[in-house]
Enzyme design. Structure first.
Site, mmCIF file in Angstrom:
data_model
loop_
_atom_site.group_PDB
_atom_site.id
_atom_site.type_symbol
_atom_site.label_atom_id
_atom_site.label_comp_id
_atom_site.label_asym_id
_atom_site.label_seq_id
_atom_site.Cartn_x
_atom_site.Cartn_y
_atom_site.Cartn_z
ATOM 1 N N ASP A 68 33.990 26.150 11.891
ATOM 2 C CA ASP A 68 34.028 27.594 11.641
ATOM 3 C C ASP A 68 32.707 28.013 10.998
ATOM 4 O O ASP A 68 32.018 27.210 10.368
ATOM 5 C CB ASP A 68 35.242 27.996 10.798
ATOM 6 N N GLU A 135 38.116 32.939 8.044
ATOM 7 C CA GLU A 135 38.624 33.474 6.768
ATOM 8 C C GLU A 135 39.571 34.660 6.958
ATOM 9 O O GLU A 135 40.385 34.946 6.087
ATOM 10 C CB GLU A 135 37.461 33.865 5.851
#
Ligand code: ZN
Ligand code: ZN
Length: 418
Positions: A68, A135
């Site tokens: 990520d 997130e």
């Protein structure tokens, strides 16, 4: 490992230039440029800012490695020479790589390099997935919805790793649920507005909301077993503008944490049932609406697949370095890549904390205070040797799932000529 100094520099550069979810433009461009230079076929803009790097190296399994890329709205206070001073131009929020996704990007690029350099030793396809917006819990879904698996194929395995402030060199994982699911819902209860003096001509959404909030509490206390763990929190409740007006609608914001897909489905069903039934009980003219805001599934390590991955991690890092951990009460969206492709997941944490500092803090019982956790403004994994360990772990796991190339075999036709 010769790549380390270059990658340490890359890590510091990424750290100094964090970008918020779905705004990872600079990071994605760096990733794309580097992966191309390594001989990967690179596609940008998957699910927004996502980047896919593919290396087809003969017949064999498709192995997906995920990193990520996004950072968090946190003002960095590490005091590191490469600390971020970035401010989001739109919102004015400070930005920091407070979850270590800069480390994940660096390690995956290093892994792609290691795999490309040793491509005579394996056969199959490597798919490096650089994902936006972990997130906010939307990035993996966005890549899937943008045709990730239709365009690049379905993997045999989804591999993912996350840096954590445990001693550098160690890896921690477990079979089954490793991270909790997090579902956030926005519920709108539709009433009928009116004058506060004439409730009989209105349908009061505040009373409806109050009854709903109370009834939702009975899910945990009356509908799930004593050995199951779950949380339902009604974190927001908004309705009305003035005391003598009956509002048109009420909105509830829910956060639900669960550790098993079965329990998650059961609780979500119960929420739906109660919300609709309370609206019906109030005589509402319109059905309530339930909108998912965040949907992070339980992160579940397939036990059989993890045995194979863990054996490779043990062989590469040392048996004692690969530890067992209890399920962690945070959430991740890497599971969406596994769920959507039907592939098993192997996910593990790798250490970024100074082992001596960690041991001292553990001895004093002050790890919570002295060893800053992910999302803290003081979170600061060691660049070196965390990067090398992350690459070693990722590469070993990938190699466990790729076919070993048989010695003496000519290289396959699809071998990229360079
Ligand atoms: Zn995070
Ligand atoms: Zn994270």
């Amino acid at each position: 490992m010769s790549v380390t100094s270059d990658l340490a520099e890359l890590y510091r550069d990424l750290h100094a230039h964090p970008e918020l979810s779905f705004a990872e433009h600079r990071t994605a461009a760096i990733v794309a440029r580097r992966a191309k230079a390594l001989g990967y076929e690179v596609t940008e803009g998957i699910g927004g800012t996502g980047v896919v790097a593919r290396l087809t190296n003969g017949p064999g399994p498709l192995v997906l490695l995920r990193a990520d890329m996004d950072a968090l709205p946190v003002r960095e206070q590490t005091g590191l020479p490469y600390a971020s001073t970035a401010i989001d131009s739109g919102s004015g929020q400070p930005i920091m790589h407070a979850c270590g996704h800069d480390m994940h990007v660096t390690c995956l690029l290093g892994t792609l390099d290691a795999l490309a350099a040793n491509r005579d030793e394996w056969s199959g396809t490597v798919l490096g997935v650089f994902q936006p917006a972990e997130e906010t819990g939307r990035g993996a879904r966005a890549m899937v919805d943008d045709g990730l698996f239709e365009r690049f194929g379905k993997p045999e395995i989804v591999l993912g790793q996350h840096v954590l402030p445990i001693p550098v060199g160690t890896v921690a994982t477990r079979a089954g649920a490793i991270l909790s699911a997090n579902d956030s819902l926005l519920i709108t209860l539709h009433g009928r507005g009116g004058h506060g003096s004439r409730p009989e001509a209105a349908i009061d959404p505040i009373v409806m909301a109050a009854a709903t909030v109370m009834r939702l509490q009975t899910i945990i206390s009356r509908e799930i077993g004593a050995t199951d763990q779950a949380v339902i929190t009604v974190g927001t409740l908004h309705a009305g503008t003035k005391e003598n007006i009956i509002a048109e609608e009420a909105q509830l914001g829910l956060s639900i944490r669960t550790y098993s897909p079965e329990l998650r489905a059961k609780i979500l069903d119960a929420v739906r049932r109660i919300v609709h039934a309370e609206a019906a009980a109030a005589g509402a003219d319109r059905e309530p609406t339930i909108e998912p805001v965040t949907r992070l599934p339980v992160t579940v390590n397939d036990a059989v697949a993890l045995d194979k991955t863990r054996a490779a991690l043990r062989a590469a890092l040392g048996t004692d370095q690969v530890q067992e951990i209890p399920a962690f009460p945070a959430s991740e969206d890497v599971g969406i890549l596994a769920e959507a492709s039907g592939a098993p997941l192997s996910f593990w944490f790798f250490g970024g904390a100074d082992p001596a500092k960690f041991a001292a803090a553990q001895q004093n019982g002050t790890t919570d205070r002295d060893i800053p956790m992910n999302h803290s403004p003081y979170f600061a994994p060691l660049a070196d040797p965390t990067i090398s360990h992350g690459i070693t772990a990722f590469t070993a796991a990938a190699r466990a799932w790729l076919n070993p190339a048989r010695p003496g075999n000519p290289l396959p036709e699809s071998f990229p000529a360079e």
